[in-house]
Design a protein around this motif. Structure first.
Motif, PDB file in Angstrom:
ATOM      1  N   ASN A   1       0.864  -1.106   0.049  1.00  0.00           N
ATOM      2  CA  ASN A   1       0.110  -0.135  -0.057  1.00  0.00           C
ATOM      3  C   ASN A   1       0.842   1.059   0.000  1.00  0.00           C
ATOM      4  N   VAL A   2       0.353   2.324  -0.796  1.00  0.00           N
ATOM      5  CA  VAL A   2       1.048   3.559  -0.653  1.00  0.00           C
ATOM      6  C   VAL A   2       0.079   4.434   0.258  1.00  0.00           C
ATOM      7  N   HIS A   3       0.754   5.057   1.159  1.00  0.00           N
ATOM      8  CA  HIS A   3      -0.190   5.893   2.000  1.00  0.00           C
ATOM      9  C   HIS A   3       0.314   7.607   1.907  1.00  0.00           C
ATOM     10  N   PRO A   4      -0.541   8.465   1.749  1.00  0.00           N
ATOM     11  CA  PRO A   4      -0.048  10.063   1.994  1.00  0.00           C
ATOM     12  C   PRO A   4       0.226  10.528   3.159  1.00  0.00           C
ATOM     13  N   SER A   5       0.985  10.097   4.138  1.00  0.00           N
ATOM     14  CA  SER A   5       1.294  10.818   5.184  1.00  0.00           C
ATOM     15  C   SER A   5       2.435   9.682   6.087  1.00  0.00           C
ATOM     16  N   LEU A   6       2.734  10.548   6.832  1.00  0.00           N
ATOM     17  CA  LEU A   6       4.017   9.889   7.691  1.00  0.00           C
ATOM     18  C   LEU A   6       3.506   8.995   8.838  1.00  0.00           C
ATOM     19  N   LEU A   7       3.148   7.841   8.459  1.00  0.00           N
ATOM     20  CA  LEU A   7       2.491   6.793   9.237  1.00  0.00           C
ATOM     21  C   LEU A   7       3.587   6.812  10.491  1.00  0.00           C
ATOM     22  N   PRO A   8       3.054   6.568  11.768  1.00  0.00           N
ATOM     23  CA  PRO A   8       1.812   6.365  12.084  1.00  0.00           C
ATOM     24  C   PRO A   8       0.723   7.517  12.336  1.00  0.00           C
ATOM     25  N   ASP A   9       1.255   8.705  11.901  1.00  0.00           N
ATOM     26  CA  ASP A   9       0.030   9.920  12.168  1.00  0.00           C
ATOM     27  C   ASP A   9      -0.441   9.919  10.785  1.00  0.00           C
ATOM     28  N   LEU A  10      -1.695  10.321  11.038  1.00  0.00           N
ATOM     29  CA  LEU A  10      -2.788  10.624   9.887  1.00  0.00           C
ATOM     30  C   LEU A  10      -2.986   9.077   9.119  1.00  0.00           C
ATOM     31  N   SER A  11      -2.990   8.104  10.018  1.00  0.00           N
ATOM     32  CA  SER A  11      -3.651   6.721   9.336  1.00  0.00           C
ATOM     33  C   SER A  11      -5.227   7.111   9.255  1.00  0.00           C
ATOM     34  N   GLY A  12      -5.800   6.379   8.232  1.00  0.00           N
ATOM     35  CA  GLY A  12      -7.015   6.599   7.930  1.00  0.00           C
ATOM     36  C   GLY A  12      -7.314   6.792   6.331  1.00  0.00           C
ATOM     37  N   PRO A  13      -8.675   7.165   6.170  1.00  0.00           N
ATOM     38  CA  PRO A  13      -9.014   7.283   4.677  1.00  0.00           C
ATOM     39  C   PRO A  13      -8.722   8.718   3.973  1.00  0.00           C
ATOM     40  N   ALA A  14      -8.584   9.743   4.834  1.00  0.00           N
ATOM     41  CA  ALA A  14      -8.308  11.117   4.484  1.00  0.00           C
ATOM     42  C   ALA A  14      -7.053  11.938   4.946  1.00  0.00           C
ATOM     43  N   PRO A  15      -5.971  11.167   4.508  1.00  0.00           N
ATOM     44  CA  PRO A  15      -4.948  11.966   5.246  1.00  0.00           C
ATOM     45  C   PRO A  15      -4.674  13.228   4.757  1.00  0.00           C
ATOM     46  N   ILE A  16      -4.630  13.403   3.324  1.00  0.00           N
ATOM     47  CA  ILE A  16      -4.274  14.738   2.583  1.00  0.00           C
ATOM     48  C   ILE A  16      -5.433  16.053   3.110  1.00  0.00           C
ATOM     49  N   HIS A  17      -6.630  15.538   3.211  1.00  0.00           N
ATOM     50  CA  HIS A  17      -7.598  16.559   3.927  1.00  0.00           C
ATOM     51  C   HIS A  17      -7.037  16.912   5.260  1.00  0.00           C
TER      52      HIS A  17
ATOM     53  N   GLY B   1       4.597  13.651   3.969  1.00  0.00           N
ATOM     54  CA  GLY B   1       5.298  12.751   3.236  1.00  0.00           C
ATOM     55  C   GLY B   1       4.506  11.439   2.659  1.00  0.00           C
ATOM     56  N   VAL B   2       5.256  10.290   2.500  1.00  0.00           N
ATOM     57  CA  VAL B   2       4.720   9.190   1.828  1.00  0.00           C
ATOM     58  C   VAL B   2       5.258   8.121   2.615  1.00  0.00           C
ATOM     59  N   THR B   3       4.214   6.986   2.685  1.00  0.00           N
ATOM     60  CA  THR B   3       4.611   5.895   3.336  1.00  0.00           C
ATOM     61  C   THR B   3       4.396   4.765   2.514  1.00  0.00           C
ATOM     62  N   VAL B   4       5.229   3.825   2.264  1.00  0.00           N
ATOM     63  CA  VAL B   4       4.789   2.327   1.592  1.00  0.00           C
ATOM     64  C   VAL B   4       4.958   1.247   2.692  1.00  0.00           C
TER      65      VAL B   4
ATOM     66  N   ARG C   1       3.775  -3.476   7.610  1.00  0.00           N
ATOM     67  CA  ARG C   1       5.079  -3.343   7.930  1.00  0.00           C
ATOM     68  C   ARG C   1       5.524  -2.074   6.987  1.00  0.00           C
ATOM     69  N   VAL C   2       6.139  -1.108   7.562  1.00  0.00           N
ATOM     70  CA  VAL C   2       6.842  -0.214   6.633  1.00  0.00           C
ATOM     71  C   VAL C   2       7.957  -0.264   5.840  1.00  0.00           C
ATOM     72  N   LEU C   3       7.799  -0.258   4.777  1.00  0.00           N
ATOM     73  CA  LEU C   3       8.894  -0.565   3.775  1.00  0.00           C
ATOM     74  C   LEU C   3       9.803   0.399   3.214  1.00  0.00           C
ATOM     75  N   ALA C   4       9.315   1.596   3.320  1.00  0.00           N
ATOM     76  CA  ALA C   4      10.076   3.209   2.898  1.00  0.00           C
ATOM     77  C   ALA C   4       9.101   4.286   3.446  1.00  0.00           C
ATOM     78  N   GLN C   5       9.924   5.086   3.590  1.00  0.00           N
ATOM     79  CA  GLN C   5       8.961   6.440   3.964  1.00  0.00           C
ATOM     80  C   GLN C   5      10.068   7.714   3.799  1.00  0.00           C
ATOM     81  N   THR C   6       9.222   8.675   3.541  1.00  0.00           N
ATOM     82  CA  THR C   6       9.780   9.991   3.222  1.00  0.00           C
ATOM     83  C   THR C   6      10.745  10.192   4.577  1.00  0.00           C
ATOM     84  N   PRO C   7      11.936  10.639   4.459  1.00  0.00           N
ATOM     85  CA  PRO C   7      12.936  10.932   5.447  1.00  0.00           C
ATOM     86  C   PRO C   7      12.147  12.078   6.383  1.00  0.00           C
ATOM     87  N   SER C   8      12.425  11.806   7.973  1.00  0.00           N
ATOM     88  CA  SER C   8      12.037  12.727   8.587  1.00  0.00           C
ATOM     89  C   SER C   8      12.842  14.010   8.516  1.00  0.00           C
ATOM     90  N   PRO C   9      12.113  15.199   8.896  1.00  0.00           N
ATOM     91  CA  PRO C   9      11.040  15.490   9.400  1.00  0.00           C
ATOM     92  C   PRO C   9       9.859  15.499   8.470  1.00  0.00           C
TER      93      PRO C   9
END
Length: 346
Positions: A136-152, A163-166, A178-186
């Motif tokens: 899955n590709v998720h448009p937030s820095l998980l675990p923050d803003l998990s759920g169906p509307a992270p961009i909003h 950022g983005v989490t795969v 399990r996180v495979l890749a993520q936009t580097p912090s912050p």
């Protein structure tokens, strides 16, 4: 841009779970892609380009999408999900329209499931049938803003970084893979006054690049029911719930000027039920901006007409005044209700 696997990945994997591995000879992937919107379209286009440029890495892509929704007066118009046209007409891919996975089996064999902004949990039955599980590709820095509307919610919650989490697809829960890749912090900066559409484009492009990088650097994954884990974070962790009518409702007893303006900027039309108008009918607030009015300090929070004007205004609970440039009343033309509302409030 270089993406990183999260620090400490392997120590956080439970001992009874499979870890990820790279093999020397990649297997051409038969991909089952589940998507819906512009964010997922960016990933689908990237996979299609990857298939074209490196046919030995991708054998086929089938697209799963949900049925269109009936809309408009009388529900006579069917609004199709955006990915349907892109998959069929632009990319010329096989598509499958479903509204539930119950009883559905893909007509073609597949190796991996990729779900991006799909809205349905992929069941263990299908994940187990996939040679390499799901991603899955998720448009937030998980675990923050998990759920169906992270961009909003990134914009509604005034996040300055995103950022983005795969992640892998968890067989039981959304956004607990399990996180495979993520936009580097912050994370990356959220542009000032950006829109949902603009931020979707930014994160969609980054997520697409990250997804292809992840798939290109590993040949497969195995999942376990307890494989989910969250990366540590020093920032906020909140849920990004589905956007519904409660988010666009203006409660004059609690809504500040800043809250109203940011929701109007992010979500568009808002609505209210002015107590001065009998019947409890909704008024749609189409255009709102700031207004400098000096004589509104004695007004109660809500809609009012500033002295000596024909302007509809809102006094907010924090003592500020907003200008309702246009509104819609029940049964009236969209955006043409101000004159009538002035008469009702007078």
């Amino acid at each position: 841009m270089l993406w990183r696997l999260p620090v400490g990945l392997r120590p956080l994997v439970p001992s009874n779970c499979h870890s990820y591995s790279t093999v020397a000879t990649p297997t051409p992937l038969r991909i089952l892609f589940c998507g819906s919107d512009d964010f997922s379209i960016a990933s689908l286009r990237a996979l299609s380009r990857w298939k074209r440029d490196e046919p030995k890495r991708v054998k086929s892509i089938d697209v799963v999408h949900r049925p269109g929704k009936r809309t408009g007066r009388g529900l006579k118009i069917i609004k199709e999900v955006p990915i349907k046209r892109v998959a069929l007409e632009e990319l010329q891919l096989n598509t499958h329209e479903i509204d539930t996975f119950t009883g559905w089996t893909p007509p073609n064999p597949f190796d991996i499931i990729i779900a991006v902004s799909f809205g349905l949990l992929v069941p263990p039955r299908l994940l187990n049938a996939a040679k390499f599980g799901g991603v899955n590709v998720h448009p937030s820095l998980l675990p923050d803003l998990s759920g169906p509307a992270p961009i909003h919610h990134t914009l509604l919650k005034h996040r300055t970084k995103t950022g983005v989490t795969v992640q892998t697809l968890h067989p039981k829960y959304f956004d607990r893979g399990r996180v495979l890749a993520q936009t580097p912090s912050p994370g990356i900066d959220v542009p000032e006054r950006t829109t949902v559409s603009a931020l979707t484009t930014i994160l969609g492009d980054q997520g697409a690049e990250m997804l292809v990088n992840v798939l290109g650097n590993a040949d497969g994954w195995s999942m376990s029911e307890d494989a989910g884990w969250y990366q540590g974070t020093s920032g906020p962790v909140e849920h990004a719930g589905k956007i519904d009518k409660t988010h666009t409702y203006v409660d004059f007893a609690t809504a500040t000027a800043g809250d109203i303006l940011i929701r109007h900027h992010v979500l568009g039309d808002l609505w209210c039920v002015p107590p001065q108008i009998s019947g409890g009918e909704r008024i749609i607030l189409n255009e709102i901006d700031s207004l400098d009015v000096a004589d509104a300090t004695d007004c109660k929070p809500g809609l009012f007409i500033p002295a000596g004007s024909n302007t509809v205004a809102i006094r907010t609970v924090d003592g500020k005044v907003l200008h309702v440039k246009s509104c819609t009343l029940p049964g009236g033309k969209k955006g043409g209700g101000n004159a009538r509302l002035v008469r009702l409030l007078a």
